[in-house]
Scaffold this motif. Sequence first.
Motif, PDB file in Angstrom:
ATOM      1  N   PRO A   1      17.652  42.946  25.118  1.00 24.88           N
ATOM      2  CA  PRO A   1      19.237  43.618  25.033  1.00 24.88           C
ATOM      3  C   PRO A   1      19.444  43.981  23.585  1.00 24.88           C
ATOM      4  CG  PRO A   1      19.462  41.394  25.193  1.00 24.88           C
ATOM      5  CD  PRO A   1      18.047  41.444  25.615  1.00 24.88           C
ATOM      6  N   ILE A   2      20.336  44.886  23.312  1.00 28.89           N
ATOM      7  CA  ILE A   2      20.595  45.280  21.762  1.00 28.89           C
ATOM      8  C   ILE A   2      21.267  44.135  21.126  1.00 28.89           C
ATOM      9  CG2 ILE A   2      21.922  46.810  20.250  1.00 28.89           C
ATOM     10  CD1 ILE A   2      21.984  48.709  22.837  1.00 28.89           C
ATOM     11  N   HIS A   3      22.009  43.294  21.788  1.00 33.61           N
ATOM     12  CA  HIS A   3      22.522  42.399  21.133  1.00 33.61           C
ATOM     13  C   HIS A   3      22.323  40.987  21.799  1.00 33.61           C
ATOM     14  CE1 HIS A   3      24.690  44.966  18.296  1.00 33.61           C
ATOM     15  NE2 HIS A   3      25.084  45.686  19.339  1.00 33.61           N
ATOM     16  N   PRO A   4      21.242  40.249  21.658  1.00 37.88           N
ATOM     17  CA  PRO A   4      20.969  39.065  22.370  1.00 37.88           C
ATOM     18  C   PRO A   4      21.752  37.851  21.837  1.00 37.88           C
ATOM     19  CG  PRO A   4      19.252  39.462  20.776  1.00 37.88           C
ATOM     20  CD  PRO A   4      20.248  40.599  20.790  1.00 37.88           C
TER      21      PRO A   4
ATOM     22  N   PRO B   1       4.047  38.813  38.257  1.00 37.68           N
ATOM     23  CA  PRO B   1       4.753  40.105  38.600  1.00 37.68           C
ATOM     24  C   PRO B   1       6.307  39.781  38.052  1.00 37.68           C
ATOM     25  CG  PRO B   1       4.625  39.433  40.596  1.00 37.68           C
ATOM     26  CD  PRO B   1       4.056  38.281  39.838  1.00 37.68           C
ATOM     27  N   HIS B   2       6.476  39.856  36.652  1.00 37.15           N
ATOM     28  CA  HIS B   2       8.044  39.170  36.143  1.00 37.15           C
ATOM     29  C   HIS B   2       9.067  40.430  36.036  1.00 37.15           C
ATOM     30  CE1 HIS B   2      10.376  36.410  34.212  1.00 37.15           C
ATOM     31  NE2 HIS B   2      10.536  37.029  33.198  1.00 37.15           N
ATOM     32  N   GLY B   3       8.501  41.714  36.088  1.00 38.40           N
ATOM     33  CA  GLY B   3       9.525  42.742  36.214  1.00 38.40           C
ATOM     34  C   GLY B   3      10.510  42.957  37.241  1.00 38.40           C
ATOM     35  N   PRO B   4      10.338  42.483  38.549  1.00 40.36           N
ATOM     36  CA  PRO B   4      11.278  42.236  39.386  1.00 40.36           C
ATOM     37  C   PRO B   4      12.290  41.238  39.159  1.00 40.36           C
ATOM     38  CG  PRO B   4       9.317  42.423  40.634  1.00 40.36           C
ATOM     39  CD  PRO B   4       9.189  42.342  39.079  1.00 40.36           C
ATOM     40  N   ASN B   5      11.970  40.466  38.250  1.00 41.86           N
ATOM     41  CA  ASN B   5      13.003  39.255  37.892  1.00 41.86           C
ATOM     42  C   ASN B   5      13.756  39.868  36.659  1.00 41.86           C
ATOM     43  OD1 ASN B   5      11.559  37.325  39.667  1.00 41.86           O
ATOM     44  ND2 ASN B   5      10.310  36.520  37.926  1.00 41.86           N
ATOM     45  N   LEU B   6      13.158  40.614  35.823  1.00 41.86           N
ATOM     46  CA  LEU B   6      13.952  41.273  34.792  1.00 41.86           C
ATOM     47  C   LEU B   6      14.857  42.062  35.247  1.00 41.86           C
ATOM     48  CD1 LEU B   6      11.020  41.675  32.068  1.00 41.86           C
ATOM     49  CD2 LEU B   6      12.955  40.073  31.938  1.00 41.86           C
ATOM     50  N   GLU B   7      14.632  42.846  36.303  1.00 43.39           N
ATOM     51  CA  GLU B   7      15.575  43.559  36.981  1.00 43.39           C
ATOM     52  C   GLU B   7      16.964  43.041  37.624  1.00 43.39           C
ATOM     53  OE1 GLU B   7      15.382  47.372  40.417  1.00 43.39           O
ATOM     54  OE2 GLU B   7      13.682  45.823  40.229  1.00 43.39           O
ATOM     55  N   GLN B   8      16.580  42.062  38.112  1.00 46.38           N
ATOM     56  CA  GLN B   8      17.598  41.153  38.452  1.00 46.38           C
ATOM     57  C   GLN B   8      18.553  40.783  37.479  1.00 46.38           C
ATOM     58  OE1 GLN B   8      18.307  39.605  41.893  1.00 46.38           O
ATOM     59  NE2 GLN B   8      17.488  41.924  42.292  1.00 46.38           N
ATOM     60  N   PHE B   9      17.939  40.103  36.301  1.00 45.45           N
ATOM     61  CA  PHE B   9      18.786  39.865  35.318  1.00 45.45           C
ATOM     62  C   PHE B   9      19.657  40.927  34.566  1.00 45.45           C
ATOM     63  CE2 PHE B   9      14.769  37.075  34.324  1.00 45.45           C
ATOM     64  CZ  PHE B   9      14.978  36.246  35.291  1.00 45.45           C
TER      65      PHE B   9
ATOM     66  N   SER C   1      24.885  38.631  32.478  1.00 44.37           N
ATOM     67  CA  SER C   1      25.369  39.039  31.401  1.00 44.37           C
ATOM     68  C   SER C   1      24.293  39.551  30.525  1.00 44.37           C
ATOM     69  CB  SER C   1      25.926  37.997  30.562  1.00 44.37           C
ATOM     70  OG  SER C   1      26.883  37.392  31.218  1.00 44.37           O
ATOM     71  N   LYS C   2      24.250  40.921  29.939  1.00 45.48           N
ATOM     72  CA  LYS C   2      23.143  41.537  29.128  1.00 45.48           C
ATOM     73  C   LYS C   2      22.436  40.788  28.285  1.00 45.48           C
ATOM     74  CE  LYS C   2      22.893  45.565  31.474  1.00 45.48           C
ATOM     75  NZ  LYS C   2      23.946  45.364  32.404  1.00 45.48           N
ATOM     76  N   ASN C   3      23.529  40.138  27.605  1.00 42.43           N
ATOM     77  CA  ASN C   3      22.964  39.245  26.065  1.00 42.43           C
ATOM     78  C   ASN C   3      22.231  38.207  26.476  1.00 42.43           C
ATOM     79  OD1 ASN C   3      25.319  38.061  27.227  1.00 42.43           O
ATOM     80  ND2 ASN C   3      25.940  37.260  25.100  1.00 42.43           N
ATOM     81  N   LYS C   4      22.333  37.736  27.796  1.00 43.46           N
ATOM     82  CA  LYS C   4      21.673  36.460  28.080  1.00 43.46           C
ATOM     83  C   LYS C   4      20.073  36.750  28.988  1.00 43.46           C
ATOM     84  CE  LYS C   4      25.395  33.363  27.868  1.00 43.46           C
ATOM     85  NZ  LYS C   4      26.607  34.256  27.578  1.00 43.46           N
ATOM     86  N   THR C   5      19.671  38.017  28.887  1.00 42.31           N
ATOM     87  CA  THR C   5      18.623  38.329  29.687  1.00 42.31           C
ATOM     88  C   THR C   5      17.440  37.750  29.065  1.00 42.31           C
ATOM     89  OG1 THR C   5      19.606  40.832  29.877  1.00 42.31           O
ATOM     90  CG2 THR C   5      16.863  40.287  29.960  1.00 42.31           C
ATOM     91  N   CYS C   6      17.366  37.469  27.613  1.00 41.88           N
ATOM     92  CA  CYS C   6      15.943  36.751  27.082  1.00 41.88           C
ATOM     93  C   CYS C   6      16.003  35.284  27.545  1.00 41.88           C
ATOM     94  CB  CYS C   6      16.020  37.038  25.607  1.00 41.88           C
ATOM     95  SG  CYS C   6      15.488  38.687  25.068  1.00 41.88           S
ATOM     96  N   LEU C   7      17.193  34.853  27.693  1.00 35.36           N
ATOM     97  CA  LEU C   7      17.179  33.331  27.748  1.00 35.36           C
ATOM     98  C   LEU C   7      17.031  33.069  29.214  1.00 35.36           C
ATOM     99  CD1 LEU C   7      20.571  32.538  26.017  1.00 35.36           C
ATOM    100  CD2 LEU C   7      18.340  31.717  25.380  1.00 35.36           C
ATOM    101  N   LEU C   8      17.638  33.893  30.299  1.00 40.77           N
ATOM    102  CA  LEU C   8      17.143  33.814  31.626  1.00 40.77           C
ATOM    103  C   LEU C   8      15.653  34.193  31.778  1.00 40.77           C
ATOM    104  CD1 LEU C   8      20.329  35.890  33.070  1.00 40.77           C
ATOM    105  CD2 LEU C   8      19.623  33.503  33.532  1.00 40.77           C
TER     106      LEU C   8
END
Length: 391
Positions: free
Chosen positions: A352-355, A247-255, A260-267
Amino acid sequence: MENVIIVRYGELALKSTGVRNWYERTLVKNISAMLDHRGIPYSRINREWGRIFIETDDQRAAKAAADVFGVVSTSFAQVADATIESAGALCAKLAEGYVTEGQSFAIRARRTGNHTFSSRDVGMKCGDAVWKMLESNGITPSVDLSSPDREIFVEMRQNKAYVFTEAVDGVGGLPLGTQGKMISLVSGGIDSPVATWLMMKRGVEVVLVYCNNSPYSDDRAHKRTMDCVKALQDWCPGHPLKIYEIPHGPNLEQFIGKCSKNKTCLLCKRTMYRIALEIMEKEGASGVITGSSLGQVASQTTSNMYAELYGLSVPLYHPLIGLDKNEIIDIARNIGTYDISIRQTGGCEAVPIHPEVKAACDSMLVEEKKIDIDELVKMSVENAQTSYPGI
């Protein structure tokens, strides 16, 4: 008259005697599972030095065995006694209706074992038998050893001769189950199923990990992933594919909420590695497989791939790292996952819009201090659901 499928292998022959015997036994077990999976009857499977023989009259077995990891090629063959006379008679019978007026033919002979004749003798005598049969049927014979219209193959072994007309290319690689176990991060996209298949081809047992991004992705993404797993399962009957659904959604919510929004994919990717490492230790596995291909998406630049791993001790395997997209797509088509992977889904709304495309290697440590990353990983693993969707 007996019929068999000749199974040929490649790399196995280079191993020491003990290892080779183990690999061959594993290969026989996997072939048997594939034949059973496809409902193809056979009486038994025999091993001889350098060859495996499937006793069956069902020609579909040649393709089924060719789809087993470790097999280089297969042939549906008819069996004769290990004499030139018997082999020649069988060649003549096989050529009747196979070689027609205006077509040239050639005999391709090889010999293994102790005989009073050579491979050249086999080729010449069998060729004579075919020539005489054609003449008796009113066909003008023509031999062309360079580029014949028809080829008849004779494999003379110690106790039997095998005659056939074609070979089915095998998938190659090593028998599944001979190279340990690894964790594979999978999704329903094009890349990760191909990466998983390539490592299976190298003999690796895989345990799958799927990070479900819901509510940032929809049910279509989930179904697409499970259908890809089912397609992969068709390549490895006898080896049920276990999948951990995280269940990865809760992790994404924390990120999204704290970092920082642009680092969501890296996290996201970094946390997947942490989760995979925990499951790797739980499963007694020895590596983590990804579908990363250098430069293909924003998270797969050299800087970002370094940042994703910075400070982590994860043994990663990237079988697609040097392939371009077209090469990956070609494999996906061949293994039956492409049409599944291109199904439309809603995508991931957490992107994010600008990863970030050039992250500093230590920047992820700064981001992870904003959240309780160890607790997120712990809860992800504890709340994982396991299943075997391919069986």
